[in-house]
Design an enzyme around this catalytic site. Sequence first.
Site, PDB file in Angstrom:
ATOM      1  N   ASN A  20     110.211  63.424  65.527  1.00  0.00           N
ATOM      2  CA  ASN A  20     109.468  64.160  66.551  1.00  0.00           C
ATOM      3  C   ASN A  20     108.664  63.126  67.331  1.00  0.00           C
ATOM      4  O   ASN A  20     107.612  62.695  66.868  1.00  0.00           O
ATOM      5  CB  ASN A  20     108.546  65.200  65.877  1.00  0.00           C
ATOM      6  N   LYS A  22     107.020  63.461  69.936  1.00  0.00           N
ATOM      7  CA  LYS A  22     105.870  64.037  70.644  1.00  0.00           C
ATOM      8  C   LYS A  22     105.875  63.511  72.092  1.00  0.00           C
ATOM      9  O   LYS A  22     106.952  63.277  72.646  1.00  0.00           O
ATOM     10  CB  LYS A  22     104.571  63.725  69.899  1.00  0.00           C
ATOM     11  N   HIS A 104     105.256  74.043  66.470  1.00  0.00           N
ATOM     12  CA  HIS A 104     104.517  72.886  65.944  1.00  0.00           C
ATOM     13  C   HIS A 104     103.020  73.190  66.053  1.00  0.00           C
ATOM     14  O   HIS A 104     102.578  73.840  67.008  1.00  0.00           O
ATOM     15  CB  HIS A 104     104.879  71.622  66.747  1.00  0.00           C
ATOM     16  N   GLU A 106     100.663  71.499  67.039  1.00  0.00           N
ATOM     17  CA  GLU A 106     100.053  71.060  68.309  1.00  0.00           C
ATOM     18  C   GLU A 106     100.319  72.078  69.418  1.00  0.00           C
ATOM     19  O   GLU A 106      99.527  72.190  70.356  1.00  0.00           O
ATOM     20  CB  GLU A 106     100.565  69.646  68.666  1.00  0.00           C
ATOM     21  N   GLU A 175     104.266  71.731  57.533  1.00  0.00           N
ATOM     22  CA  GLU A 175     103.447  70.606  57.982  1.00  0.00           C
ATOM     23  C   GLU A 175     101.971  70.969  57.852  1.00  0.00           C
ATOM     24  O   GLU A 175     101.408  71.631  58.748  1.00  0.00           O
ATOM     25  CB  GLU A 175     103.749  70.284  59.445  1.00  0.00           C
ATOM     26  N   GLY A 181      99.588  62.961  61.347  1.00  0.00           N
ATOM     27  CA  GLY A 181      99.045  61.819  62.083  1.00  0.00           C
ATOM     28  C   GLY A 181      97.772  61.259  61.495  1.00  0.00           C
ATOM     29  O   GLY A 181      97.067  60.485  62.146  1.00  0.00           O
ATOM     30  N   SER A 219     102.617  62.600  58.072  1.00  0.00           N
ATOM     31  CA  SER A 219     102.453  61.209  57.637  1.00  0.00           C
ATOM     32  C   SER A 219     103.538  60.744  56.667  1.00  0.00           C
ATOM     33  O   SER A 219     103.265  59.990  55.735  1.00  0.00           O
ATOM     34  CB  SER A 219     101.046  61.005  57.032  1.00  0.00           C
TER      35      SER A 219
HETATM   36  P1  PGA Z   1     103.241  62.481  61.647  1.00  0.00           P
HETATM   37  O1  PGA Z   1     103.647  63.781  62.513  1.00  0.00           O
HETATM   38  O2  PGA Z   1     104.472  62.065  60.882  1.00  0.00           O
HETATM   39  O3  PGA Z   1     102.815  61.464  62.663  1.00  0.00           O
HETATM   40  O4  PGA Z   1     102.142  62.899  60.739  1.00  0.00           O
HETATM   41  C1  PGA Z   1     104.486  64.771  61.980  1.00  0.00           C
HETATM   42  C2  PGA Z   1     104.628  65.896  62.961  1.00  0.00           C
HETATM   43  O5  PGA Z   1     103.641  66.258  63.624  1.00  0.00           O
HETATM   44  O6  PGA Z   1     105.726  66.469  63.123  1.00  0.00           O
END
Ligand code: PGA
Length: 269
Positions: A20, A22, A104, A106, A175, A181, A219
């Site tokens: 992903n 982003k 997601h 976000e 998640e 992140g 992460s």
């Molecule tokens: P990350 O993001 O691996 O940077 O924690 C995962 C995601 O938001 O899909």
Amino acid sequence: MVSSTNAQVVAGRLPLVVGNWKMNGTRVNCVELLAGLRAAGPFDAEISVCCPFPYLADVALSLQGSGIGWGAQDCSEHEPGAYTGEVAAVMLAEFGCRHVIVGHSERRVYHAESDIQVADKARMALSHGLTPIVCVGETRSEREAGSTEVVVKRQLSAVIHALGHCVSQIVVAYEPIWAIGTGLTATPHQAQAVHAVLRAQLSAASTRAGEMRLLYGGSVNAVNAQELFAQPDIDGALVGGASLKAADFSAICRVASHVALGSTGKSRT
Ligand code: PGA
């Protein structure tokens, strides 16, 4: 290529690793990244990359014939029409997308997407031949309040309600928001516990729940992937930060390939 004799293929749960990106990358460096990923393959697990919309044509060109899939990070819950700024699922299908991430955190947090809207996006994706990767997850305060299970079940139940037994055609990504992140990963035990809850919920809706892929996200890196992927209900990962470097992402893809080849000793029911 994928060995047809490994246990996961028989169980219908080939490990899946999805990048992903982003809202990251440039047109030039995304092509470089994919050249690195192609060079590191082929992989024995299923791999897919979800890029920003404007890069889809370049990504499709870069990955054509590699066995690696591609997709987007969102789609509209509507068919094409007067929805300024939105992208329809049918448009993603035109670009050969295999996957689309929906719900997601976000999107849920910054764009106020509701459980029902996420479920409608998943339905729209399926109706255009895309596999939706439906994200669910709790905030840190929800976990601390002991409501993780209630939250993820509520999010998933909207999707089950919208899709009925077709829910077996989606991929679910757990998640935990506090792990995205942040460098904080859920322990394999914490993640497995939630995955087991989700699979049980899916089992009540579909006789094919045992064949569904449930991904962990938050992460993930090549080191923690090993133990996460060894859990009985974790079938791969949705990878953010570590998907932005070919070496880091391909290292995770290799961990998933080892699971696919059965060299980790993981057994599935
Ligand atoms: P990350 O993001 O691996 O940077 O924690 C995962 C995601 O938001 O899909």
